[in-house]
Design a protein around this motif. Structure first.
Motif, PDB file in Angstrom:
ATOM      1  N   PRO A  18      63.341  54.733  17.719  1.00 45.68           N
ATOM      2  CA  PRO A  18      63.603  53.338  17.400  1.00 45.68           C
ATOM      3  C   PRO A  18      62.503  52.740  16.506  1.00 45.68           C
ATOM      4  N   PRO A  19      62.757  51.706  15.704  1.00 41.80           N
ATOM      5  CA  PRO A  19      64.040  50.994  15.679  1.00 41.80           C
ATOM      6  C   PRO A  19      65.069  51.579  14.710  1.00 41.80           C
ATOM      7  N   VAL A  20      64.632  52.428  13.743  1.00 39.61           N
ATOM      8  CA  VAL A  20      65.586  52.810  12.697  1.00 39.61           C
ATOM      9  C   VAL A  20      65.653  54.323  12.472  1.00 39.61           C
ATOM     10  N   ASN A  21      65.175  55.079  13.485  1.00 36.40           N
ATOM     11  CA  ASN A  21      65.211  56.540  13.399  1.00 36.40           C
ATOM     12  C   ASN A  21      64.567  57.091  12.131  1.00 36.40           C
ATOM     13  N   ALA A  22      63.402  56.552  11.797  1.00 34.59           N
ATOM     14  CA  ALA A  22      62.660  57.092  10.648  1.00 34.59           C
ATOM     15  C   ALA A  22      62.288  58.543  10.962  1.00 34.59           C
ATOM     16  N   LEU A  23      62.224  59.346   9.914  1.00 30.46           N
ATOM     17  CA  LEU A  23      62.037  60.791  10.105  1.00 30.46           C
ATOM     18  C   LEU A  23      60.553  61.143  10.201  1.00 30.46           C
ATOM     19  N   SER A  57      69.774  57.175  10.293  1.00 30.10           N
ATOM     20  CA  SER A  57      68.341  57.261   9.983  1.00 30.10           C
ATOM     21  C   SER A  57      68.040  56.478   8.716  1.00 30.10           C
ATOM     22  N   SER A  58      66.901  55.772   8.740  1.00 29.95           N
ATOM     23  CA  SER A  58      66.505  55.003   7.553  1.00 29.95           C
ATOM     24  C   SER A  58      65.654  55.840   6.610  1.00 29.95           C
ATOM     25  N   GLY A  59      65.502  57.125   6.907  1.00 23.84           N
ATOM     26  CA  GLY A  59      64.774  58.000   5.978  1.00 23.84           C
ATOM     27  C   GLY A  59      63.372  58.311   6.433  1.00 23.84           C
ATOM     28  N   ALA A  60      62.598  58.829   5.506  1.00 21.98           N
ATOM     29  CA  ALA A  60      61.220  59.221   5.831  1.00 21.98           C
ATOM     30  C   ALA A  60      60.464  58.025   6.397  1.00 21.98           C
ATOM     31  N   ASP A  61      59.436  58.315   7.195  1.00 23.07           N
ATOM     32  CA  ASP A  61      58.642  57.239   7.765  1.00 23.07           C
ATOM     33  C   ASP A  61      57.647  56.755   6.705  1.00 23.07           C
ATOM     34  N   ILE A  62      57.877  55.539   6.229  1.00 18.78           N
ATOM     35  CA  ILE A  62      57.073  55.035   5.103  1.00 18.78           C
ATOM     36  C   ILE A  62      55.592  54.910   5.502  1.00 18.78           C
ATOM     37  N   LYS A  63      55.368  54.725   6.799  1.00 15.52           N
ATOM     38  CA  LYS A  63      53.965  54.602   7.259  1.00 15.52           C
ATOM     39  C   LYS A  63      53.201  55.922   7.086  1.00 15.52           C
ATOM     40  N   GLU A  64      53.939  57.021   6.986  1.00 21.72           N
ATOM     41  CA  GLU A  64      53.270  58.332   6.845  1.00 21.72           C
ATOM     42  C   GLU A  64      52.947  58.661   5.387  1.00 21.72           C
ATOM     43  N   PHE A  65      53.399  57.807   4.469  1.00 23.85           N
ATOM     44  CA  PHE A  65      53.299  58.156   3.047  1.00 23.85           C
ATOM     45  C   PHE A  65      51.873  58.394   2.554  1.00 23.85           C
ATOM     46  N   GLY A  94      75.612  52.926  11.148  1.00 28.79           N
ATOM     47  CA  GLY A  94      74.493  52.093  10.641  1.00 28.79           C
ATOM     48  C   GLY A  94      74.165  52.496   9.218  1.00 28.79           C
ATOM     49  N   THR A  95      72.879  52.812   8.995  1.00 27.60           N
ATOM     50  CA  THR A  95      72.505  53.224   7.642  1.00 27.60           C
ATOM     51  C   THR A  95      72.041  54.671   7.638  1.00 27.60           C
ATOM     52  N   CYS A  96      72.349  55.334   6.566  1.00 24.15           N
ATOM     53  CA  CYS A  96      71.935  56.729   6.382  1.00 24.15           C
ATOM     54  C   CYS A  96      71.256  56.741   5.013  1.00 24.15           C
ATOM     55  N   LEU A  97      69.942  56.610   5.044  1.00 26.27           N
ATOM     56  CA  LEU A  97      69.223  56.324   3.797  1.00 26.27           C
ATOM     57  C   LEU A  97      68.152  57.378   3.522  1.00 26.27           C
ATOM     58  N   GLY A  98      67.859  57.530   2.248  1.00 30.57           N
ATOM     59  CA  GLY A  98      66.745  58.365   1.829  1.00 30.57           C
ATOM     60  C   GLY A  98      66.770  59.736   2.475  1.00 30.57           C
ATOM     61  N   GLY A  99      65.661  60.078   3.144  1.00 32.69           N
ATOM     62  CA  GLY A  99      65.580  61.368   3.816  1.00 32.69           C
ATOM     63  C   GLY A  99      66.713  61.545   4.826  1.00 32.69           C
ATOM     64  N   LYS A 154      71.009  51.389  -4.571  1.00 33.87           N
ATOM     65  CA  LYS A 154      72.014  50.567  -3.866  1.00 33.87           C
ATOM     66  C   LYS A 154      72.615  51.321  -2.684  1.00 33.87           C
ATOM     67  N   HIS A 155      72.899  50.560  -1.629  1.00 33.51           N
ATOM     68  CA  HIS A 155      73.591  51.150  -0.482  1.00 33.51           C
ATOM     69  C   HIS A 155      75.076  51.232  -0.819  1.00 33.51           C
ATOM     70  N   VAL A 156      75.714  52.333  -0.414  1.00 29.82           N
ATOM     71  CA  VAL A 156      77.146  52.504  -0.697  1.00 29.82           C
ATOM     72  C   VAL A 156      77.902  52.436   0.628  1.00 29.82           C
ATOM     73  N   PHE A 270      57.013  46.559   0.580  1.00 28.23           N
ATOM     74  CA  PHE A 270      57.970  46.784   1.681  1.00 28.23           C
ATOM     75  C   PHE A 270      57.453  46.147   2.975  1.00 28.23           C
ATOM     76  N   PHE A 271      56.200  46.421   3.293  1.00 29.13           N
ATOM     77  CA  PHE A 271      55.665  45.917   4.558  1.00 29.13           C
ATOM     78  C   PHE A 271      55.278  44.436   4.451  1.00 29.13           C
ATOM     79  N   ALA A 272      54.825  44.014   3.252  1.00 24.00           N
ATOM     80  CA  ALA A 272      54.431  42.609   3.068  1.00 24.00           C
ATOM     81  C   ALA A 272      55.623  41.684   3.309  1.00 24.00           C
ATOM     82  N   GLN A 277      57.876  37.488   7.435  1.00 23.00           N
ATOM     83  CA  GLN A 277      58.853  36.899   8.370  1.00 23.00           C
ATOM     84  C   GLN A 277      58.217  36.604   9.732  1.00 23.00           C
ATOM     85  N   ARG A 278      57.083  37.256   9.993  1.00 24.37           N
ATOM     86  CA  ARG A 278      56.434  37.052  11.307  1.00 24.37           C
ATOM     87  C   ARG A 278      55.456  35.884  11.197  1.00 24.37           C
ATOM     88  N   TRP A 279      56.003  34.675  11.053  1.00 34.22           N
ATOM     89  CA  TRP A 279      55.158  33.504  10.838  1.00 34.22           C
ATOM     90  C   TRP A 279      54.451  33.085  12.131  1.00 34.22           C
TER      91      TRP A 279
HETATM   92  C1  LIG Z   1      54.738  62.206   3.237  1.00 29.59           C
HETATM   93  C2  LIG Z   1      56.163  61.933   3.303  1.00 29.59           C
HETATM   94  C3  LIG Z   1      56.983  62.779   2.326  1.00 29.59           C
HETATM   95  C4  LIG Z   1      58.408  62.412   2.396  1.00 29.59           C
HETATM   96  C5  LIG Z   1      59.264  63.330   1.595  1.00 29.59           C
HETATM   97  C6  LIG Z   1      60.708  63.018   1.701  1.00 29.59           C
HETATM   98  C7  LIG Z   1      61.051  61.752   1.072  1.00 29.59           C
HETATM   99  C8  LIG Z   1      61.964  60.987   1.591  1.00 29.59           C
HETATM  100  C9  LIG Z   1      62.135  59.730   1.000  1.00 29.59           C
HETATM  101  C10 LIG Z   1      62.512  58.625   1.960  1.00 29.59           C
HETATM  102  O1  LIG Z   1      63.291  58.758   2.843  1.00 29.59           O
HETATM  103  S1  LIG Z   1      61.720  57.199   1.638  1.00 29.59           S
HETATM  104  C11 LIG Z   1      62.417  56.062   2.765  1.00 29.59           C
HETATM  105  C12 LIG Z   1      63.743  55.644   2.275  1.00 29.59           C
HETATM  106  N1  LIG Z   1      64.267  54.644   3.143  1.00 29.59           N
HETATM  107  C13 LIG Z   1      64.108  53.351   2.931  1.00 29.59           C
HETATM  108  O2  LIG Z   1      63.540  52.933   1.969  1.00 29.59           O
HETATM  109  C14 LIG Z   1      64.735  52.449   3.950  1.00 29.59           C
HETATM  110  C15 LIG Z   1      63.800  51.341   4.274  1.00 29.59           C
HETATM  111  N2  LIG Z   1      64.348  50.485   5.303  1.00 29.59           N
HETATM  112  C16 LIG Z   1      65.294  49.570   5.075  1.00 29.59           C
HETATM  113  O3  LIG Z   1      65.829  49.413   4.013  1.00 29.59           O
HETATM  114  C17 LIG Z   1      65.631  48.659   6.227  1.00 29.59           C
HETATM  115  O4  LIG Z   1      64.566  48.686   7.111  1.00 29.59           O
HETATM  116  C18 LIG Z   1      66.927  49.083   6.975  1.00 29.59           C
HETATM  117  C19 LIG Z   1      66.883  50.522   7.430  1.00 29.59           C
HETATM  118  C20 LIG Z   1      68.151  48.863   6.072  1.00 29.59           C
HETATM  119  C21 LIG Z   1      67.071  48.196   8.238  1.00 29.59           C
HETATM  120  O5  LIG Z   1      66.985  46.844   7.853  1.00 29.59           O
HETATM  121  P1  LIG Z   1      66.848  45.704   8.962  1.00 29.59           P
HETATM  122  O6  LIG Z   1      66.807  44.406   8.232  1.00 29.59           O
HETATM  123  O7  LIG Z   1      67.866  45.911   9.999  1.00 29.59           O
HETATM  124  O8  LIG Z   1      65.454  45.964   9.663  1.00 29.59           O
HETATM  125  P2  LIG Z   1      63.989  45.889   9.060  1.00 29.59           P
HETATM  126  O9  LIG Z   1      63.346  44.644   9.553  1.00 29.59           O
HETATM  127  O10 LIG Z   1      63.987  46.132   7.618  1.00 29.59           O
HETATM  128  O11 LIG Z   1      63.318  47.163   9.728  1.00 29.59           O
HETATM  129  C22 LIG Z   1      63.066  47.209  11.136  1.00 29.59           C
HETATM  130  C23 LIG Z   1      61.692  47.831  11.358  1.00 29.59           C
HETATM  131  O12 LIG Z   1      61.739  49.175  10.934  1.00 29.59           O
HETATM  132  C24 LIG Z   1      60.710  49.447   9.987  1.00 29.59           C
HETATM  133  N3  LIG Z   1      61.235  50.447   9.036  1.00 29.59           N
HETATM  134  C25 LIG Z   1      62.406  50.440   8.416  1.00 29.59           C
HETATM  135  N4  LIG Z   1      62.555  51.528   7.686  1.00 29.59           N
HETATM  136  C26 LIG Z   1      61.434  52.258   7.836  1.00 29.59           C
HETATM  137  C27 LIG Z   1      60.999  53.509   7.321  1.00 29.59           C
HETATM  138  N5  LIG Z   1      61.763  54.249   6.518  1.00 29.59           N
HETATM  139  N6  LIG Z   1      59.791  53.936   7.688  1.00 29.59           N
HETATM  140  C28 LIG Z   1      58.999  53.227   8.515  1.00 29.59           C
HETATM  141  N7  LIG Z   1      59.366  52.022   9.049  1.00 29.59           N
HETATM  142  C29 LIG Z   1      60.573  51.568   8.711  1.00 29.59           C
HETATM  143  C30 LIG Z   1      60.446  48.091   9.319  1.00 29.59           C
HETATM  144  O13 LIG Z   1      59.182  48.052   8.769  1.00 29.59           O
HETATM  145  C31 LIG Z   1      60.624  47.154  10.496  1.00 29.59           C
HETATM  146  O14 LIG Z   1      59.421  47.236  11.244  1.00 29.59           O
HETATM  147  P3  LIG Z   1      58.691  45.904  11.704  1.00 29.59           P
HETATM  148  O15 LIG Z   1      57.478  46.405  12.397  1.00 29.59           O
HETATM  149  O16 LIG Z   1      59.670  45.175  12.565  1.00 29.59           O
HETATM  150  O17 LIG Z   1      58.381  45.149  10.460  1.00 29.59           O
END
Ligand SMILES: CCCCCC/C=C/CC(=O)SCCNC(=O)CCNC(=O)[C@H](O)C(C)(C)COP(=O)(O)OP(=O)(O)OC[C@H]1O[C@@H](n2cnc3c(N)ncnc32)[C@H](O)[C@@H]1OP(=O)(O)O
Length: 720
Positions: A18-23, A57-65, A94-99, A154-156, A270-272, A277-279
């Motif tokens: 949780p919350p978005v099944n980041a990888l 899954s919302s894809g790779a965990d952006i925090k790990e980048f 839900g969403t199936c994004l990126g990774g 764009k999301h499809v 992305f994080f900013a 929103q967390r006022w």
């Molecule tokens: C070293 C790594 C090498 C990787 C190699 C492979 C490469 C893969 C590329 C990728 O996959 S890059 C990631 C691509 N995915 C995205 O960009 C999706 C980003 N997320 C979103 O667009 C939205 O969060 C959402 C999934 C559509 C959900 O939107 P919603 O409005 O419902 O919620 P949020 O408030 O945006 O998110 C909730 C919460 O989750 C955190 N979060 C979302 N996505 C990620 C993520 N991919 N990684 C880490 N954290 C994520 C977001 O920051 C929120 O957290 P908070 O603490 O509540 O702010």
């Protein structure tokens, strides 16, 4: 992180992060172990990959980048999924994004619920899908769709993804049950035809035309932004190279983008944006502990350009709006303009005729303010005049019910001053929309010394409901946006009288990455707005600004913008401003000799010998006063953090997100360098207070090593 279980002959790998099944690492590891286990187990005949909770899954965990990659790489996990001889089905909701989408594309089949969305948003983070996405998507759909999806992010929606061939089936009812049925139906079938790495790229015969057209669009839409260009190159390589070579090319391009400053800026963004929103108020009240007032009915006072835009925002999301004007003629005009804007949206297929009719049926135009007696929230949007606004709020105080939230769309006047006209200053809050209000995404919400947490929560919530990005700031003259932007206007005018022309300034700033330069922004928002603000401030201080004014409040004052105003050149709306337009309300800015002559004559009258102004000087004199002011804003607590300022600039002034906003840009240039240049301009232009270096900037610039942006605020109280 990945729960493994079997149901009969089917292994289910359920991602649970949780919350978005980041990888993140444990998810990749869980998938890796899960697929190995399923392949090893002779009783398992098919595998399902599914997400727990709200999303696949919302894809790779952006925090790990920005950390060294540990654990199995996504491509290796994917390869194992694809190489399984047992069919692997991705079951998507839900969403199936990126990774996440890359994982799904490694599976042999993809089924989804109708509400699901798929996409490759990596480009918005300044990278490309680096786990085979650029090589596999054009094999499942075609090159044109892949280029469009990967270069825009764009999301499809699922039905479209089905049409594109990305999905095999859309299911109704319980996703897991349907996935089990589907898995049973493909059990025992050979998986080889479903391995995308073995498939040819579709539409490769049209590669060059598709690539050229996509590249033209990308360069036109997003000048200076690297990622979309590189994304297109990566997809192109899928059509030109064998699969494994394409993967290597993708990896090279991915690494190039990942280490770029644009990627760093976009990750920050992305994080900013989410942090904004967390006022939190100084009292400790915050988004987490305050409930908004329920809003069912609204009022808008003023049917001019801003009032119309605000009413459209409210009507679009089904709020009934009582629209108030001082006379019938202005009211009719306002309603007519709202109707025209909706018709335009229908023509551009952004809404249906039915939806337009519904929106229009929700407006109640009136010249009687008493009609606002029962609204839950009212937004005043009359022109910028303290006495007028105070008068309106005095009346609202008498008319509106006690629970009503009273908002003002002032762009500069302190909310304290407006609220003081009422006996309920706690209910008064600023909602600063940006022109055109129905298009610009920013909502700068402003609290006064008395604004209640509930009023703040209500306008932050309203922003979300009407699709805006809201940022909360503390009141002061000009708030964050205009207070910073004001100095750009001042410096631009000063550079005009010293030797620049509007088109030079705009070109430099557009080449820097701004979607439009500051002179065009002034034409768009209206030359009269700035005039009114300057003259209003002067009036409050008992000063009259004339063509002879050289100094105001002890500062160098340039009368050029006033001269433009006096010529009736109010900007786009009159077809003339700093530029000439094809018609009043036109959009095509053309250089106008009348303006060039006006500027040159002005310099001569001022006794200024015009000189060439370099690109570097234009860039610095436009950006650095705003940045300096940004630091003062932080010092004063007007903005709670630098991220909030940057969000304001992306959405309010279209500052290129891939450059991170003015504060992030300053951090990348280096604060000591920025500070040094500000000191240099301060020496050269001692009569412009915006060059007096901010104390916070000075402290940060003199820190022994660069201070990360996330720690700037810890220096604001330090005594250094
Ligand atoms: C070293 C790594 C090498 C990787 C190699 C492979 C490469 C893969 C590329 C990728 O996959 S890059 C990631 C691509 N995915 C995205 O960009 C999706 C980003 N997320 C979103 O667009 C939205 O969060 C959402 C999934 C559509 C959900 O939107 P919603 O409005 O419902 O919620 P949020 O408030 O945006 O998110 C909730 C919460 O989750 C955190 N979060 C979302 N996505 C990620 C993520 N991919 N990684 C880490 N954290 C994520 C977001 O920051 C929120 O957290 P908070 O603490 O509540 O702010």
């Amino acid at each position: 992180m990945v729960d493994y279980r079997t149901q009969g002959q089917i292994a289910i790998l359920e991602v649970n992060n949780p919350p978005v099944n980041a990888l993140s690492i444990h998810v990749r590891k869980g998938l890796d172990d899960g697929i190995s286990r399923a392949v090893r187990d002779p009783s398992v005949k098919a595998v399902i990959v599914i997400g727990k909770g709200r999303t696949f899954s919302s894809g790779a965990d952006i925090k790990e980048f920005n950390k060294p990659q540990e654990g199995p790489r996504l491509t290796m996990v994917g390869k194992k999924l694809e190489e399984s001889d047992k069919p692997v089905v991705a079951a998507i909701h839900g969403t199936c994004l990126g990774g996440g989408l890359e994982i799904a594309l490694f599976c042999h089949y993809r089924i989804a619920v109708k509400s699901a969305r798929v996409g490759f948003p990596e480009v918005l983070l300044g990278i490309l899908p680096g786990a085979a996405g650029t090589q596999r998507l054009p094999r499942v759909t075609d090159v044109a769709v892949a280029m469009e999806m990967i270069s825009t992010g764009k999301h499809v929606p699922a039905p479209k993804a089905l049409e594109y061939g990305i999905l095999d089936k859309i299911v109704q009812g319980d996703l897991l049950e349907e996935a089990v049925k589907f898995a049973k139906s493909v059990m025992g079938k050979p998986v080889q035809p479903c391995r995308l790495s073995d498939q040819p790229v579709k539409g490769a015969d049209r590669l060059v035309q598709v690539f050229d057209a996509a590249m033209r669009q990308v360069k036109q839409r997003q000048r200076g932004f690297m990622a979309p260009v590189v994304c297109l190159k990566a997809v192109r390589s899928a059509a030109e190279l064998p699969y494994n070579e394409g993967l290597l090319r993708e990896n090279t391009l991915f690494t190039e983008l990942m280490s770029s400053s644009q990627c760093a800026a976009l990750r920050y963004a992305f994080f900013a944006e989410r942090a904004a929103q967390r006022w939190q108020l100084p009292s400790g009240a915050s988004a987490a502990n305050t409930k908004p007032v329920p809003v069912k009915s609204t009022g808008v006072i003023g049917a001019g350009t801003m009032g119309q835009g605000i009413a459209i925002c409210l009507l679009r999301v089904d709020y009934p709006v009582i629209l108030v004007e001082q006379n019938q003629k202005l009211l009719d005009k306002g309603v007519e303009m709202i109707q025209l804007a909706f018709k335009d949206a229908v023509r551009r297929k952004l809404m249906t005729e039915d939806a337009m009719r519904h929106c229009m049926s929700n407006i109640s135009p009136t010249v009687d303010m008493q009609q606002l007696a029962n609204v839950d929230l009212v937004i005043e949007a009359v022109y910028e005049n303290v006495a007028l606004k105070q008068d309106i709020f005095r009346k609202l105080d008498v008319i509106c019910k006690p629970s009503a939230v009273l908002c003002t769309n002032t762009s500069t006047i302190s909310i304290d001053i407006i609220a003081s006209a009422t006996k309920r200053p706690g209910s008064v809050v600023g909602t600063h929309f940006f022109a055109p209000a129905h298009i610009m995404r920013l909502l700068e919400n402003v609290y006064s010394k008395d604004t209640s947490a509930q009023a703040v929560a209500t306008v932050m919530d309203l922003g979300k409901k009407i699709g805006k990005v809201s940022v909360l700031v503390k009141t002061c003259h000009g708030f964050v946006a205009n207070r910073m932007f004001h100095h750009q206007g001042q410096e631009a005018a000063l550079m005009l009288e010293e030797g620049a022309l509007p088109e030079h300034i705009d070109k430099v700033m557009e080449d820097f990455g701004m979607s439009i330069g500051p002179m065009k922004v002034s034409d768009l928002s209206g030359v009269d707005i700035g005039w009114r603000i300057r003259h209003e401030v002067a009036k409050m201080e008992g000063v009259e600004l004339t063509s002879q004014t050289r100094f105001f409040r002890g500062e160098r004052y340039c009368t050029l913008p006033d001269k433009l105003y006096e010529l009736g050149r109010l900007g786009r709306k009159t077809g003339k401003g700093w530029y000439r337009y094809e018609k009043p309300g036109g959009r095509v800015a053309m250089v106008d000799d009348e303006v060039t002559n006006l500027i040159k004559k002005h310099s001569a009258e001022m006794g200024i010998e015009r000189r060439g102004i370099s690109t570097q000087e234009i860039q610095e004199r436009i950006l650095y006063p705003a940045i300096n002011e940004g630091f003062r804003i932080l010092e004063e607590g007007v903005a709670a953090k630098p991220e909030d300022i940057d969000v304001i600039w992306w959405y309010g002034f279209s500052f290129p997100r891939y450059m991170g906003g003015p504060m992030f840009h300053a951090s990348q240039v280096g604060l000591s360098k920025v500070y040094e240049r500000i000191c240099y301009y301060h020496q050269n232009f001692p009569y412009s207070s915006h060059w007096v270096p901010s104390d916070l900037l000075r402290k940060l610039a003199s820190a022994p090593s660069p201070v990360p942006i996330s720690q700037w605020m810890s220096y604001s109280q330090s005594k250094l």
